[in-house]
Design a protein around this motif. Structure first.
Motif, PDB file in Angstrom:
ATOM      1  N   LEU A  10       0.828  -1.209   0.000  1.00 52.76           N
ATOM      2  CA  LEU A  10       0.000   0.000   0.000  1.00 52.76           C
ATOM      3  C   LEU A  10       0.857   1.250   0.000  1.00 52.76           C
ATOM      4  O   LEU A  10       1.716   1.420   0.873  1.00 52.76           O
ATOM      5  CB  LEU A  10      -0.905   0.006   1.231  1.00 52.76           C
ATOM      6  CG  LEU A  10      -1.858   1.197   1.345  1.00 52.76           C
ATOM      7  CD1 LEU A  10      -3.018   1.045   0.388  1.00 52.76           C
ATOM      8  CD2 LEU A  10      -2.361   1.349   2.774  1.00 52.76           C
TER       9      LEU A  10
ATOM     10  N   ARG B 290       0.786   5.188   0.519  1.00 55.02           N
ATOM     11  CA  ARG B 290      -0.017   6.293   1.065  1.00 55.02           C
ATOM     12  C   ARG B 290       0.277   7.520   0.210  1.00 55.02           C
ATOM     13  O   ARG B 290       1.390   8.008   0.154  1.00 55.02           O
ATOM     14  CB  ARG B 290       0.349   6.551   2.518  1.00 55.02           C
ATOM     15  CG  ARG B 290       0.089   5.346   3.398  1.00 55.02           C
ATOM     16  CD  ARG B 290      -0.168   5.730   4.826  1.00 55.02           C
ATOM     17  NE  ARG B 290      -0.429   4.540   5.630  1.00 55.02           N
ATOM     18  CZ  ARG B 290      -1.632   3.989   5.737  1.00 55.02           C
ATOM     19  NH1 ARG B 290      -2.655   4.496   5.093  1.00 55.02           N
ATOM     20  NH2 ARG B 290      -1.808   2.924   6.492  1.00 55.02           N
ATOM     21  N   SER B 291      -0.762   7.947  -0.492  1.00 60.09           N
ATOM     22  CA  SER B 291      -0.551   9.067  -1.401  1.00 60.09           C
ATOM     23  C   SER B 291      -1.824   9.887  -1.483  1.00 60.09           C
ATOM     24  O   SER B 291      -2.888   9.473  -1.030  1.00 60.09           O
ATOM     25  CB  SER B 291      -0.168   8.552  -2.785  1.00 60.09           C
ATOM     26  OG  SER B 291      -1.208   7.763  -3.318  1.00 60.09           O
ATOM     27  N   SER B 292      -1.674  11.038  -2.032  1.00 60.69           N
ATOM     28  CA  SER B 292      -2.828  11.889  -2.268  1.00 60.69           C
ATOM     29  C   SER B 292      -3.207  11.774  -3.729  1.00 60.69           C
ATOM     30  O   SER B 292      -2.348  11.766  -4.596  1.00 60.69           O
ATOM     31  CB  SER B 292      -2.460  13.335  -1.914  1.00 60.69           C
ATOM     32  OG  SER B 292      -3.547  14.187  -2.158  1.00 60.69           O
ATOM     33  N   PRO B 293      -4.459  11.690  -4.050  1.00 57.95           N
ATOM     34  CA  PRO B 293      -5.601  11.814  -3.147  1.00 57.95           C
ATOM     35  C   PRO B 293      -6.005  10.528  -2.447  1.00 57.95           C
ATOM     36  O   PRO B 293      -6.809  10.580  -1.510  1.00 57.95           O
ATOM     37  CB  PRO B 293      -6.712  12.275  -4.079  1.00 57.95           C
ATOM     38  CG  PRO B 293      -6.377  11.620  -5.371  1.00 57.95           C
ATOM     39  CD  PRO B 293      -4.878  11.592  -5.457  1.00 57.95           C
ATOM     40  N   SER B 294      -5.518   9.393  -2.881  1.00 56.95           N
ATOM     41  CA  SER B 294      -5.978   8.165  -2.227  1.00 56.95           C
ATOM     42  C   SER B 294      -4.833   7.188  -2.063  1.00 56.95           C
ATOM     43  O   SER B 294      -3.948   7.098  -2.924  1.00 56.95           O
ATOM     44  CB  SER B 294      -7.094   7.506  -3.042  1.00 56.95           C
ATOM     45  OG  SER B 294      -6.602   7.023  -4.262  1.00 56.95           O
ATOM     46  N   ASP B 295      -4.874   6.462  -0.945  1.00 54.96           N
ATOM     47  CA  ASP B 295      -3.951   5.352  -0.781  1.00 54.96           C
ATOM     48  C   ASP B 295      -4.245   4.312  -1.861  1.00 54.96           C
ATOM     49  O   ASP B 295      -5.406   4.077  -2.203  1.00 54.96           O
ATOM     50  CB  ASP B 295      -4.136   4.718   0.597  1.00 54.96           C
ATOM     51  CG  ASP B 295      -3.838   5.694   1.719  1.00 54.96           C
ATOM     52  OD1 ASP B 295      -4.255   5.422   2.858  1.00 54.96           O
ATOM     53  OD2 ASP B 295      -3.183   6.721   1.451  1.00 54.96           O
ATOM     54  N   THR B 296      -3.197   3.699  -2.357  1.00 54.73           N
ATOM     55  CA  THR B 296      -3.374   2.775  -3.490  1.00 54.73           C
ATOM     56  C   THR B 296      -2.516   1.549  -3.301  1.00 54.73           C
ATOM     57  O   THR B 296      -1.358   1.649  -2.876  1.00 54.73           O
ATOM     58  CB  THR B 296      -2.980   3.479  -4.805  1.00 54.73           C
ATOM     59  OG1 THR B 296      -3.791   4.642  -4.970  1.00 54.73           O
ATOM     60  CG2 THR B 296      -3.185   2.564  -6.000  1.00 54.73           C
ATOM     61  N   GLN B 297      -3.083   0.386  -3.615  1.00 52.42           N
ATOM     62  CA  GLN B 297      -2.317  -0.857  -3.558  1.00 52.42           C
ATOM     63  C   GLN B 297      -1.667  -1.133  -4.912  1.00 52.42           C
ATOM     64  O   GLN B 297      -2.299  -0.984  -5.951  1.00 52.42           O
ATOM     65  CB  GLN B 297      -3.224  -2.025  -3.178  1.00 52.42           C
ATOM     66  CG  GLN B 297      -3.680  -1.983  -1.731  1.00 52.42           C
ATOM     67  CD  GLN B 297      -4.383  -3.242  -1.286  1.00 52.42           C
ATOM     68  OE1 GLN B 297      -4.198  -4.315  -1.849  1.00 52.42           O
ATOM     69  NE2 GLN B 297      -5.200  -3.121  -0.247  1.00 52.42           N
ATOM     70  N   TYR B 298      -0.409  -1.559  -4.842  1.00 58.43           N
ATOM     71  CA  TYR B 298       0.315  -1.969  -6.033  1.00 58.43           C
ATOM     72  C   TYR B 298       0.705  -3.435  -5.882  1.00 58.43           C
ATOM     73  O   TYR B 298       1.102  -3.872  -4.812  1.00 58.43           O
ATOM     74  CB  TYR B 298       1.555  -1.089  -6.252  1.00 58.43           C
ATOM     75  CG  TYR B 298       1.181   0.293  -6.725  1.00 58.43           C
ATOM     76  CD1 TYR B 298       0.866   1.289  -5.817  1.00 58.43           C
ATOM     77  CD2 TYR B 298       1.111   0.580  -8.085  1.00 58.43           C
ATOM     78  CE1 TYR B 298       0.492   2.553  -6.246  1.00 58.43           C
ATOM     79  CE2 TYR B 298       0.745   1.837  -8.521  1.00 58.43           C
ATOM     80  CZ  TYR B 298       0.430   2.825  -7.599  1.00 58.43           C
ATOM     81  OH  TYR B 298       0.056   4.063  -8.035  1.00 58.43           O
TER      82      TYR B 298
END
Lengths: 115, 114
Positions: free
Chosen positions: B94, B96-104
């Protein structure tokens, strides 16, 4: 419970045409995000596009765009000018704050782009 | 670029064997996940971890355990492999980024249990 439903197990489209993949979801959360992931045959899952639920404007990424209908809890993916490389499994996913950062996935739509 | 790697792309094991699947991320992420992918069922969460030595069960933890001794490495363990554990296993990390946390996601390990 949060759920994601993709009602089209398989779809096909001719190269250069436009196709729309459907996704509906259910959540009682107010702060959530929606994603479309693409998984080409025998290749890595990659993020296609994401949408914040608080944003009314639909997200776009080049040939990929979404139609986010919050009241209807619908999040469809439109692929314009389809290319052979778009052939893949497409997964819709839901993420919400305070949910242990888990993603809930739909069962996927297998898209085939025909030459 | 985010890099999530998995130790093997393809693995063949025998029933009853102990199996280790490893996942490594190079971005100092706290949250890591193990999913199982089966045709017609999509991705189902097995376990996840939000820090070193911390783990939580996902939706289908039975028959699996995990280990997170170092932040960059998250291992999935099949204590005694069974044929119904034949599947594609995906690891994710995961951001943590803006605007949304994202799974890679990593490239996946296709496990066959004979």
């Amino acid at each position: 419970a949060q759920t994601v439903t993709q009602s089209q197990p398989e779809m096909s489209v001719q190269e250069a045409e436009t196709v729309t993949l459907s996704c509906t979801y259910d959540t009682s959360e107010s702060n959530y995000y929606l994603f479309w992931y693409k998984q080409p045959p025998s290749r890595q899952m990659i993020l296609v596009i994401r949408q914040e639920a608080y944003k009314q404007q639909n997200a776009t990424e080049n040939r990929f765009s979404v139609n986010f209908q919050k009241a209807a809890k619908s999040f469809s993916l439109k692929i314009s000018d389809s290319q052979l490389g778009d052939t893949a499994m497409y997964f819709c996913a839901l993420f919400w704050q305070g949910g242990s950062e888990k993603l809930v996935f739909g069962k996927g739509t297998k898209l085939t782009v025909n030459p | 670029d985010v890099k999530v790697t998995q130790s093997s792309r393809y693995l063949v094991k025998r029933t009853g064997e102990k199996v280790f699947l490893e996942c490594v991320q190079d971005m100092d992420h706290e949250n890591m996940f193990w999913y199982r992918q089966d045709p017609g069922l999509g991705l189902r969460l097995i376990y996840f971890s939000y820090d070193v030595k911390m783990k939580e069960k996902g939706d289908i933890p039975e028959g699996y355990s995990v280990s997170r001794e170092k932040k960059e490495r998250f291992s999935l363990i099949l204590e005694s492999a069974s044929t119904n554990q034949t599947s594609m296993y995906l690891c994710a990390s995961l951001i943590r980024s803006s605007p949304s946390d994202t799974q890679y996601f990593g490239p996946g390990t296709r496990l066959t249990v004979l």
